[in-house]
Design an enzyme around this catalytic site. Structure first.
Site, short mmCIF file in Angstrom:
data_model
loop_
_atom_site.label_atom_id
_atom_site.label_comp_id
_atom_site.label_asym_id
_atom_site.label_seq_id
_atom_site.Cartn_x
_atom_site.Cartn_y
_atom_site.Cartn_z
N GLY A 180 0.85 -1.20 0.00
CA GLY A 180 0.00 0.00 0.00
C GLY A 180 0.88 1.24 0.00
O GLY A 180 2.02 1.22 -0.43
N GLY A 181 0.32 2.32 0.54
CA GLY A 181 1.05 3.59 0.57
C GLY A 181 2.34 3.50 1.35
O GLY A 181 3.22 4.37 1.21
N GLY A 194 24.80 12.00 -29.01
CA GLY A 194 24.26 12.58 -27.77
C GLY A 194 24.88 11.93 -26.55
O GLY A 194 25.05 12.57 -25.51
N ALA A 195 25.22 10.65 -26.68
CA ALA A 195 25.79 9.95 -25.53
C ALA A 195 27.14 10.54 -25.15
O ALA A 195 27.51 10.55 -23.97
CB ALA A 195 25.91 8.47 -25.83
C1 HXC Z 1 -3.85 -4.28 12.04
C2 HXC Z 1 -2.70 -6.11 11.39
C3 HXC Z 1 -2.51 -5.56 10.11
C4 HXC Z 1 -3.06 -4.28 9.86
C5 HXC Z 1 -1.56 -7.48 10.14
N1 HXC Z 1 -2.11 -7.32 11.37
N2 HXC Z 1 -1.80 -6.43 9.36
N3 HXC Z 1 -3.37 -5.48 12.34
N4 HXC Z 1 -3.71 -3.68 10.86
N5 HXC Z 1 -2.89 -3.67 8.68
C6 HXC Z 1 -2.05 -8.23 12.48
C7 HXC Z 1 -2.89 -9.49 12.26
O1 HXC Z 1 -4.20 -9.24 12.67
C8 HXC Z 1 -2.18 -10.48 13.16
O2 HXC Z 1 -2.57 -10.24 14.49
C9 HXC Z 1 -0.74 -10.08 13.04
O3 HXC Z 1 -0.74 -8.72 12.58
C10 HXC Z 1 0.03 -10.91 12.05
O4 HXC Z 1 -0.71 -10.96 10.86
P1 HXC Z 1 -0.97 -12.34 10.08
O5 HXC Z 1 -2.00 -12.06 9.06
O6 HXC Z 1 -1.23 -13.42 11.08
O7 HXC Z 1 0.46 -12.58 9.42
P2 HXC Z 1 0.81 -13.18 8.01
O8 HXC Z 1 0.02 -14.43 7.75
O9 HXC Z 1 2.30 -13.28 7.96
O10 HXC Z 1 0.31 -12.09 6.95
C11 HXC Z 1 0.91 -10.81 6.93
C12 HXC Z 1 0.11 -9.87 6.01
C13 HXC Z 1 -1.36 -9.87 6.43
C14 HXC Z 1 0.22 -10.37 4.57
C15 HXC Z 1 0.75 -8.50 6.11
O11 HXC Z 1 -1.44 -9.66 7.85
C16 HXC Z 1 -2.17 -8.84 5.76
O12 HXC Z 1 -2.58 -9.00 4.61
N6 HXC Z 1 -2.46 -7.72 6.47
C17 HXC Z 1 -3.26 -6.66 5.94
C18 HXC Z 1 -2.48 -5.89 4.92
C19 HXC Z 1 -3.22 -4.66 4.47
O13 HXC Z 1 -4.20 -4.76 3.71
N7 HXC Z 1 -2.78 -3.48 4.97
C20 HXC Z 1 -3.36 -2.27 4.62
C21 HXC Z 1 -2.67 -1.77 3.36
S1 HXC Z 1 -3.29 -0.21 2.87
P3 HXC Z 1 -2.43 -11.37 15.62
O14 HXC Z 1 -3.11 -10.77 16.80
O15 HXC Z 1 -3.10 -12.57 15.09
O16 HXC Z 1 -0.97 -11.57 15.86
C22 HXC Z 1 -2.23 0.82 3.59
C23 HXC Z 1 -2.52 2.24 3.30
C24 HXC Z 1 -1.35 3.06 3.64
O17 HXC Z 1 -1.34 0.48 4.27
C25 HXC Z 1 -1.47 4.37 2.95
C26 HXC Z 1 -0.37 5.27 3.32
C27 HXC Z 1 -0.46 6.57 2.61
#
Ligand code: HXC
Length: 517
Positions: free
Chosen positions: A172-173, A407-408
């Site tokens: 993501g961002g 040019g290079a």
């Molecule tokens: C809150 C999160 C989290 C999130 C993971 N966790 N991502 N909690 N917010 N974004 C927590 C899970 O609930 C879990 O909690 C622990 O972290 C580990 O995650 P798992 O899923 O068990 O790990 P894994 O299987 O290794 O997968 C990792 C992952 C997956 C691929 C990153 O967690 C995932 O897809 N997360 C969401 C990613 C996402 O969509 N993020 C938002 C992107 S948009 P527990 O309690 O079980 O340990 C964004 C916008 C930013 O970021 C913009 C900026 C300008």
């Protein structure tokens, strides 16, 4: 136990708790994935026992979706400062064991604090990324936090070196902070970077891709150029960051450290007198030339697997850190194309921002022609490299080994772009274009009308080669300062760099430039 001793005991217990992050189970799960924890990474990165931590007691302040019932000391990032080879650096490492390292407002403020401190002290910032992105429960506060970090990345750019290790997810961002920093190091197999994950890709474009195919280390190191380095494992990544820091100054007001040189500066490299093939269309390996002239053959190549027709990286001459830019005849004959120009331009600008002299080795047949390049904006990308060399005020030493056409020629740190010392080997060919192209342009009618067109073309090519495909024509006008024996290159470059040590050159005052993006 006295009241004071009780308080001390409580502090020690709280510290122990903070050090466990999200708990032993999650630490174990992190290890099972072949990854280290944030604290382990910082311990490996810094000199032994030199880590001083900030904000161990910060917790998130979110009250949405019941998250207020779950909180961890430190809140998903370990921050502070320490030293690398005795030099101050600021660090942060996202802690995947706490909410997957996801970014809360509090977590962002911890990162901002080390960045602000680094800017005040004029020291590099190293960030290790391993995070699930914006903490979902926090909503806009997480987005605000990210943007506060981006703003600091922008202001720190060109002031202090910023290095990102991507040792886990970065999606993501979140990718924009590493993108704004100077160098990205990705671990193969355990890290990925993308704006939208495979599920969204499938929904929007119908494409079926895995995380690795979409944004793994190899993809970014070879195809997109987002990663400057792809490493086999975290140990290699950490060693690389330490090595990189050694080549860099602390900030844009300082020089990079000079090391004691153990390689004789007068070392002659006889092999270079015979490295250029007789056939101008035959390649040779520019890596061999670089290895032969720099201190101890130690070259830290940047973007090694991306746009391999140009080589960029750090080396030393007589202990002094320099940035090397070199065409690579072994790939695409060393032609300049959009990717090569962008890669080299970014590197040249980094070196110039941080007072690292540039040594440019030229063997370039020109820019790559064709619709593929033109539609992709090769004019603008080529202009970036032209701009980068032209605006650079650091010492610039250029050696033309063989071809330097069209040019290079202008772009590759020529005399006309304020090149300080421009040398050529006797094998250099500096002209508007190669002999066969030139004959095609200026003698095609004459050749076609002749009794034996092939013979006539060959004769005209030879005439053109005699007139222009040599360094003496350029030297006649002072565009080449000297024609040097190839085996003396190391010594001559060192001499040139020594001469340029007190160089002072400034560009006109402006708010900022308007680089052709
Ligand atoms: C809150 C999160 C989290 C999130 C993971 N966790 N991502 N909690 N917010 N974004 C927590 C899970 O609930 C879990 O909690 C622990 O972290 C580990 O995650 P798992 O899923 O068990 O790990 P894994 O299987 O290794 O997968 C990792 C992952 C997956 C691929 C990153 O967690 C995932 O897809 N997360 C969401 C990613 C996402 O969509 N993020 C938002 C992107 S948009 P527990 O309690 O079980 O340990 C964004 C916008 C930013 O970021 C913009 C900026 C300008």
């Amino acid at each position: 136990m006295s009241h004071q001793l009780e308080k001390v005991k409580e502090l020690i217990q709280l510290r122990e708790k903070a050090r466990l992050g999200g708990g032993l189970k999650r630490i174990e799960s992190q290890h099972k994935k072949g990854k280290y924890t944030a604290r382990e990474r910082i311990a490996m990165l810094l000199d032994d026992g030199r880590f001083e931590e900030f904000d161990m007691f910060v917790t998130h302040r979110c009250t949405n979706f019941g998250i207020e019932k779950e909180s961890y000391l430190g809140d998903g990032v370990v921050t502070g400062y320490g030293t690398i080879d005795g030099r101050l650096v600021y660090v942060y490492a996202q802690d995947f064991t706490v909410f997957g390292g996801s970014l809360s407002e509090s977590l962002a403020m911890k990162i901002c604090k080390v960045m602000d401190q680094a800017m005040k002290m004029g020291a590099p910032v190293i960030g290790i990324n391993d995070s699930g992105g914006a903490r979902t429960q926090e909503g806009v506060n997480a987005l605000a936090g990210y943007t506060e970090i981006f703003q600091r990345n922008i202001l720190a750019s060109g002031v202090i070196p910023q290095i990102s290790g991507i040792f886990g997810p970065c999606a993501g961002g979140a990718v924009y902070s590493p993108a704004l920093t100077d160098f990205n190091i990705m671990t193969k197999g355990t890290s990925y970077m993308f704006l939208t994950g495979p599920k969204v890709v499938k929904t929007v474009t119908g494409e079926d891709v895995t995380q690795e195919q979409l944004g793994g280390a190899s993809v970014h190191a070879t195809k997109s150029g987002v990663a400057h380095f792809a490493v086999e494992n975290e140990e290699e990544g950490i060693t690389l960051i330490r090595k990189l820091i050694e080549f860099l100054p602390q900030n844009n007001m300082e020089e990079a450290p000079t090391l004691v040189c153990t390689d004789p500066i007068h070392r002659l490299e006889d092999s270079l007198n015979d490295i250029i093939p007789d056939n101008p269309n035959k390649p040779y390996d520019m890596d061999e030339v670089i290895g032969a002239i720099i201190d101890n053959g130690e070259f830290l190549e940047v973007h090694k697997d991306y746009a391999r027709n140009i080589i960029v990286g750090f080396a030393r001459f007589n202990g002094q850190s320099v940035g090397i830019v070199a065409n690579q005849p072994k790939y695409l004959a060393g032609v300049l194309d959009s990717n090569a120009a962008r890669k080299a331009a970014r590197f040249v600008r980094f070196c110039d921002a941080f007072n690292i002299p540039l040594v440019t080795l030229v063997d370039v047949p020109g820019f790559l022609p064709g619709t593929g390049q033109e539609y992709g904006g090769v004019i603008l990308h080529g202009a970036k490299l032209l701009y980068a060399f032209g605006e650079a005020t650091v010492p610039k030493v250029t050696v033309t080994l063989r071809k330097s056409y069209g040019g290079a020629y202008c772009v590759m740190s020529s005399k006309h772009l304020r090149g300080d010392i421009n040398y050529a080997w006797p094998t250099a060919e500096i002209a508007v274009m190669g002999p066969s192209g030139a004959v095609e342009v200026i003698f095609s009618k004459e050749v076609a009308a002749s009794e034996n067109p092939a013979e006539a073309a060959a004769q005209k090519e030879q005439e053109y080669r005699d007139a222009f495909a040599n360094p003496y024509n350029a030297a006649k006008y002072g565009y080449i300062d000297d024609i040097i024996e190839p085996r003396n290159t190391r010594f001559r470059v060192i001499r040139a760099l020594q001469q340029l040590q007190t160089k002072k050159l400034t560009n006109p005052a402006k708010k900022h430039d308007n680089l052709p993006l």
